[in-house]
Scaffold this motif. Structure first.
Motif, PDB file in Angstrom:
ATOM      1  N   THR A  52     -18.621 -43.067  66.263  1.00  0.00           N
ATOM      2  CA  THR A  52     -17.251 -44.262  65.910  1.00  0.00           C
ATOM      3  C   THR A  52     -16.251 -42.952  65.227  1.00  0.00           C
ATOM      4  OG1 THR A  52     -16.109 -45.638  65.408  1.00  0.00           O
ATOM      5  CG2 THR A  52     -17.996 -45.059  63.790  1.00  0.00           C
ATOM      6  N   ALA A  53     -15.133 -43.802  64.974  1.00  0.00           N
ATOM      7  CA  ALA A  53     -14.377 -42.787  64.253  1.00  0.00           C
ATOM      8  C   ALA A  53     -14.288 -42.433  62.743  1.00  0.00           C
ATOM      9  CB  ALA A  53     -12.799 -43.142  64.267  1.00  0.00           C
ATOM     10  N   PRO A  54     -13.956 -41.603  61.746  1.00  0.00           N
ATOM     11  CA  PRO A  54     -14.778 -41.586  60.349  1.00  0.00           C
ATOM     12  C   PRO A  54     -13.734 -42.774  59.865  1.00  0.00           C
ATOM     13  CG  PRO A  54     -13.572 -39.734  61.509  1.00  0.00           C
ATOM     14  CD  PRO A  54     -13.269 -41.042  62.303  1.00  0.00           C
ATOM     15  N   LEU A  55     -15.343 -42.813  58.984  1.00  0.00           N
ATOM     16  CA  LEU A  55     -14.820 -44.709  58.491  1.00  0.00           C
ATOM     17  C   LEU A  55     -14.254 -44.453  56.760  1.00  0.00           C
ATOM     18  CD1 LEU A  55     -15.060 -47.582  58.193  1.00  0.00           C
ATOM     19  CD2 LEU A  55     -18.288 -47.399  57.415  1.00  0.00           C
ATOM     20  N   VAL A  56     -13.196 -45.189  56.344  1.00  0.00           N
ATOM     21  CA  VAL A  56     -11.990 -44.837  55.589  1.00  0.00           C
ATOM     22  C   VAL A  56     -12.407 -46.232  54.629  1.00  0.00           C
ATOM     23  CG1 VAL A  56     -10.525 -44.586  53.859  1.00  0.00           C
ATOM     24  CG2 VAL A  56     -10.809 -43.099  56.615  1.00  0.00           C
ATOM     25  N   LEU A  57     -13.486 -45.962  53.054  1.00  0.00           N
ATOM     26  CA  LEU A  57     -13.936 -47.267  52.380  1.00  0.00           C
ATOM     27  C   LEU A  57     -12.768 -47.391  51.144  1.00  0.00           C
ATOM     28  CD1 LEU A  57     -17.320 -46.116  53.551  1.00  0.00           C
ATOM     29  CD2 LEU A  57     -16.885 -48.986  53.372  1.00  0.00           C
ATOM     30  N   LEU A  58     -12.137 -48.942  51.065  1.00  0.00           N
ATOM     31  CA  LEU A  58     -11.393 -48.867  50.278  1.00  0.00           C
ATOM     32  C   LEU A  58     -11.609 -49.380  49.323  1.00  0.00           C
ATOM     33  CD1 LEU A  58      -7.850 -48.878  51.595  1.00  0.00           C
ATOM     34  CD2 LEU A  58      -8.652 -46.769  50.471  1.00  0.00           C
ATOM     35  N   GLY A  59     -12.337 -49.974  47.556  1.00  0.00           N
ATOM     36  CA  GLY A  59     -13.259 -50.731  47.088  1.00  0.00           C
ATOM     37  C   GLY A  59     -12.324 -51.835  46.119  1.00  0.00           C
ATOM     38  N   GLY A  60     -12.958 -52.447  45.118  1.00  0.00           N
ATOM     39  CA  GLY A  60     -11.585 -53.160  43.959  1.00  0.00           C
ATOM     40  C   GLY A  60     -11.499 -51.935  43.183  1.00  0.00           C
ATOM     41  N   SER A  61     -11.026 -52.909  42.558  1.00  0.00           N
ATOM     42  CA  SER A  61     -10.054 -51.700  41.565  1.00  0.00           C
ATOM     43  C   SER A  61     -11.414 -51.485  40.399  1.00  0.00           C
ATOM     44  CB  SER A  61      -9.431 -52.599  40.679  1.00  0.00           C
ATOM     45  OG  SER A  61      -9.860 -54.009  39.550  1.00  0.00           O
ATOM     46  N   SER A  62     -12.521 -52.056  40.607  1.00  0.00           N
ATOM     47  CA  SER A  62     -13.639 -51.818  39.319  1.00  0.00           C
ATOM     48  C   SER A  62     -14.213 -50.421  39.709  1.00  0.00           C
ATOM     49  CB  SER A  62     -14.459 -52.709  38.237  1.00  0.00           C
ATOM     50  OG  SER A  62     -14.634 -53.106  39.159  1.00  0.00           O
ATOM     51  N   GLN A  63     -14.224 -50.320  41.248  1.00  0.00           N
ATOM     52  CA  GLN A  63     -15.201 -49.188  42.236  1.00  0.00           C
ATOM     53  C   GLN A  63     -14.783 -48.062  41.944  1.00  0.00           C
ATOM     54  OE1 GLN A  63     -15.381 -52.114  45.511  1.00  0.00           O
ATOM     55  NE2 GLN A  63     -17.793 -52.043  44.976  1.00  0.00           N
ATOM     56  N   ASN A  64     -15.055 -46.933  42.278  1.00  0.00           N
ATOM     57  CA  ASN A  64     -14.875 -45.976  42.450  1.00  0.00           C
ATOM     58  C   ASN A  64     -14.974 -45.061  44.070  1.00  0.00           C
ATOM     59  OD1 ASN A  64     -17.511 -44.640  42.088  1.00  0.00           O
ATOM     60  ND2 ASN A  64     -16.396 -44.365  39.371  1.00  0.00           N
ATOM     61  N   ARG A  65     -15.140 -43.830  44.060  1.00  0.00           N
ATOM     62  CA  ARG A  65     -15.265 -43.128  45.059  1.00  0.00           C
ATOM     63  C   ARG A  65     -17.151 -42.867  45.234  1.00  0.00           C
ATOM     64  NH1 ARG A  65     -14.184 -39.150  41.524  1.00  0.00           N
ATOM     65  NH2 ARG A  65     -15.164 -36.953  42.049  1.00  0.00           N
ATOM     66  N   TYR A  66     -17.878 -43.603  43.725  1.00  0.00           N
ATOM     67  CA  TYR A  66     -18.943 -42.953  44.495  1.00  0.00           C
ATOM     68  C   TYR A  66     -19.927 -44.539  43.984  1.00  0.00           C
ATOM     69  CZ  TYR A  66     -18.285 -38.277  42.367  1.00  0.00           C
ATOM     70  OH  TYR A  66     -17.968 -37.698  42.160  1.00  0.00           O
ATOM     71  N   SER A  67     -19.004 -45.523  44.844  1.00  0.00           N
ATOM     72  CA  SER A  67     -19.321 -46.865  44.345  1.00  0.00           C
ATOM     73  C   SER A  67     -19.972 -47.483  45.905  1.00  0.00           C
ATOM     74  CB  SER A  67     -18.845 -48.049  43.997  1.00  0.00           C
ATOM     75  OG  SER A  67     -18.148 -47.536  42.857  1.00  0.00           O
ATOM     76  N   TRP A  68     -19.993 -46.425  46.775  1.00  0.00           N
ATOM     77  CA  TRP A  68     -21.030 -47.485  48.223  1.00  0.00           C
ATOM     78  C   TRP A  68     -22.182 -46.224  48.219  1.00  0.00           C
ATOM     79  CZ3 TRP A  68     -18.390 -51.332  49.869  1.00  0.00           C
ATOM     80  CH2 TRP A  68     -17.142 -51.285  49.297  1.00  0.00           C
ATOM     81  N   GLN A  69     -23.043 -45.531  47.705  1.00  0.00           N
ATOM     82  CA  GLN A  69     -23.969 -45.228  47.608  1.00  0.00           C
ATOM     83  C   GLN A  69     -25.175 -45.564  48.177  1.00  0.00           C
ATOM     84  OE1 GLN A  69     -25.518 -43.055  43.890  1.00  0.00           O
ATOM     85  NE2 GLN A  69     -26.198 -45.266  43.137  1.00  0.00           N
ATOM     86  N   GLY A  70     -24.849 -47.223  48.072  1.00  0.00           N
ATOM     87  CA  GLY A  70     -25.838 -47.635  48.843  1.00  0.00           C
ATOM     88  C   GLY A  70     -26.211 -48.118  50.370  1.00  0.00           C
ATOM     89  N   HIS A  71     -24.772 -48.033  51.001  1.00  0.00           N
ATOM     90  CA  HIS A  71     -24.554 -48.429  52.097  1.00  0.00           C
ATOM     91  C   HIS A  71     -24.250 -46.926  52.621  1.00  0.00           C
ATOM     92  CE1 HIS A  71     -22.298 -51.857  50.147  1.00  0.00           C
ATOM     93  NE2 HIS A  71     -22.249 -52.035  50.727  1.00  0.00           N
ATOM     94  N   GLU A  72     -24.664 -45.886  52.221  1.00  0.00           N
ATOM     95  CA  GLU A  72     -25.190 -44.906  53.122  1.00  0.00           C
ATOM     96  C   GLU A  72     -25.986 -44.722  54.229  1.00  0.00           C
ATOM     97  OE1 GLU A  72     -24.482 -41.483  50.321  1.00  0.00           O
ATOM     98  OE2 GLU A  72     -22.005 -42.272  49.866  1.00  0.00           O
ATOM     99  N   LYS A  73     -27.061 -45.707  53.954  1.00  0.00           N
ATOM    100  CA  LYS A  73     -27.398 -45.678  54.498  1.00  0.00           C
ATOM    101  C   LYS A  73     -27.964 -45.749  55.334  1.00  0.00           C
ATOM    102  CE  LYS A  73     -33.449 -47.448  53.336  1.00  0.00           C
ATOM    103  NZ  LYS A  73     -33.696 -47.846  52.763  1.00  0.00           N
ATOM    104  N   TRP A  74     -27.223 -47.016  56.058  1.00  0.00           N
ATOM    105  CA  TRP A  74     -26.830 -47.073  57.110  1.00  0.00           C
ATOM    106  C   TRP A  74     -25.777 -47.126  58.173  1.00  0.00           C
ATOM    107  CZ3 TRP A  74     -28.307 -50.839  52.908  1.00  0.00           C
ATOM    108  CH2 TRP A  74     -29.574 -50.529  52.171  1.00  0.00           C
ATOM    109  N   LEU A  75     -24.791 -46.498  56.726  1.00  0.00           N
ATOM    110  CA  LEU A  75     -23.162 -46.240  57.675  1.00  0.00           C
ATOM    111  C   LEU A  75     -23.434 -44.536  57.699  1.00  0.00           C
ATOM    112  CD1 LEU A  75     -20.605 -48.590  55.781  1.00  0.00           C
ATOM    113  CD2 LEU A  75     -21.650 -48.749  58.086  1.00  0.00           C
ATOM    114  N   ALA A  76     -24.202 -43.863  56.896  1.00  0.00           N
ATOM    115  CA  ALA A  76     -23.734 -42.914  57.163  1.00  0.00           C
ATOM    116  C   ALA A  76     -24.109 -41.986  58.301  1.00  0.00           C
ATOM    117  CB  ALA A  76     -24.203 -41.490  56.391  1.00  0.00           C
ATOM    118  N   PRO A  77     -25.174 -42.786  59.505  1.00  0.00           N
ATOM    119  CA  PRO A  77     -25.585 -41.522  60.540  1.00  0.00           C
ATOM    120  C   PRO A  77     -24.958 -42.431  61.512  1.00  0.00           C
ATOM    121  CG  PRO A  77     -27.151 -43.008  59.130  1.00  0.00           C
ATOM    122  CD  PRO A  77     -26.277 -43.059  58.751  1.00  0.00           C
TER     123      PRO A  77
END
Length: 323
Positions: A52-77
């Protein structure tokens, strides 16, 4: 400056401030950018065979560009993933509160042009939804699908009430009091219903808030001022693309009804709640939220999922069950 690195896999259950470690086969690119004089950073986990198209993830104000590492296991493939520290957040430059949501949306457009990704799937959680919705309204040509979590088109009363108290606590140097207040704001009362990992996530947030640097505190205070000054919603047209809004069934900050209100102003939106979760559903139920986002972005069915309550279709403010 552009750098590319390859690092080994690691799964983390938290919202994360560390640099993530994606699957060894994925190439990770860190980009340093500047928009209107403000430096900011983005992170790209490339997928050479995307579904699918690239996925842009915008998190909450206290999150940063590293806050989605736990989701990469399922989304990066499934696709290339892009996370970003927009001006005023994470490792980006401090952004005065006079710069509002339109400015952040324009910065997001600038990033996509710079990295050459002109059509994306867009995810926004909490404050990320505020920026994401404004981006979709102002630059609809960039958006293939929309997924929002913890969404609201009005500032929650409990947030508006809490901001002055939290600001005063920070001004007095009462970090522990402010941290406890933030945990109570973001997490549901334990009596609201069963929430997965409630105690563990509460401890995580308490530590995260207690360990904030002065730069992070300053940015958090300015963020609150920005949101209270500029608001979170403008009644502009929303692109007619497949859209999904979800939240935890026990979200007491951005309630399910607030999520329905957001979905009702979108031409093609579905809405659902995830069981045994509150506002921090993406932390409490990482695998399930990743599965839901991934399914929606690859056009797979999302009705009758065991971790979701019934999916609702909201059109012209009429609610019906799907499936």
């Amino acid at each position: 400056m552009r750098t590319a690195v390859t690092i080994a896999a690691q799964d983390s259950p938290n919202a994360g401030r560390r640099a993530p470690v994606p699957p060894a086969s994925e190439q990770v690119e860190e980009r340093s950018l500047a928009f209107e004089g403000f430096a900011y950073k983005c992170r790209i986990v490339h997928q050479s065979a995307p579904q699918t198209a690239p996925l842009v993830l915008l998190g909450g104000s206290s999150q940063n560009r590293y806050s989605w590492q736990g989701h990469e296991k399922w989304l990066a493939p499934l696709c290339t993933m892009i996370t970003v520290d927009l001006p005023g957040y994470g490792a980006a430059d401090f952004l005065p509160a006079r710069y509002g949501i339109d400015f952040l949306a324009a910065a997001l457009k600038h990033m996509l042009v710079e990295i050459g990704m002109l059509r994306v799937n867009l995810f926004g959680g909490c404050f990320g939804e505020v920026v994401g919705l404004r981006f979709a309204q102002l630059y609809p040509e960039f958006v293939s699908r929309i997924v929002f979590c913890g969404a609201a088109k009005r500032i929650p009363e409990i947030y508006a009430d809490a901001v002055p108290r939290l600001a005063h606590a920070l001004d007095r140097g009462e970090i522990a009091e402010a941290a406890s207040g933030l945990v109570q704001l973001f997490m549901s009362n334990p009596g609201a219903g069963q929430v997965r990992k409630h105690a563990a996530v509460a401890r995580l947030l308490q530590r995260q808030f207690m360990n904030q640097t002065q730069d992070e505190v300053d940015k958090a205070v300015e963020h609150n001022t920005r949101l209270m000054t500029h608001g979170c919603y403008e009644p502009l047209p929303v692109p007619d693309v497949p859209s999904l809004v979800f939240t935890g069934e026990y979200d007491t900050l951005c309630t399910p009804q607030m999520g329905r209100e957001v979905a009702s102003v979108m031409p093609a939106a579905l809405f659902t709640t995830i069981k045994e979760a509150d506002h921090l559903v993406t932390v409490e139920r990482q695998e399930e939220t990743s599965d839901l986002i991934g399914r929606f972005c690859t056009d797979r069915p999302i009705d009758h999922l065991p971790y979701c309550n019934p999916v609702e279709s909201l059109c012209a403010r009429r609610v019906t069950a799907v499936g």
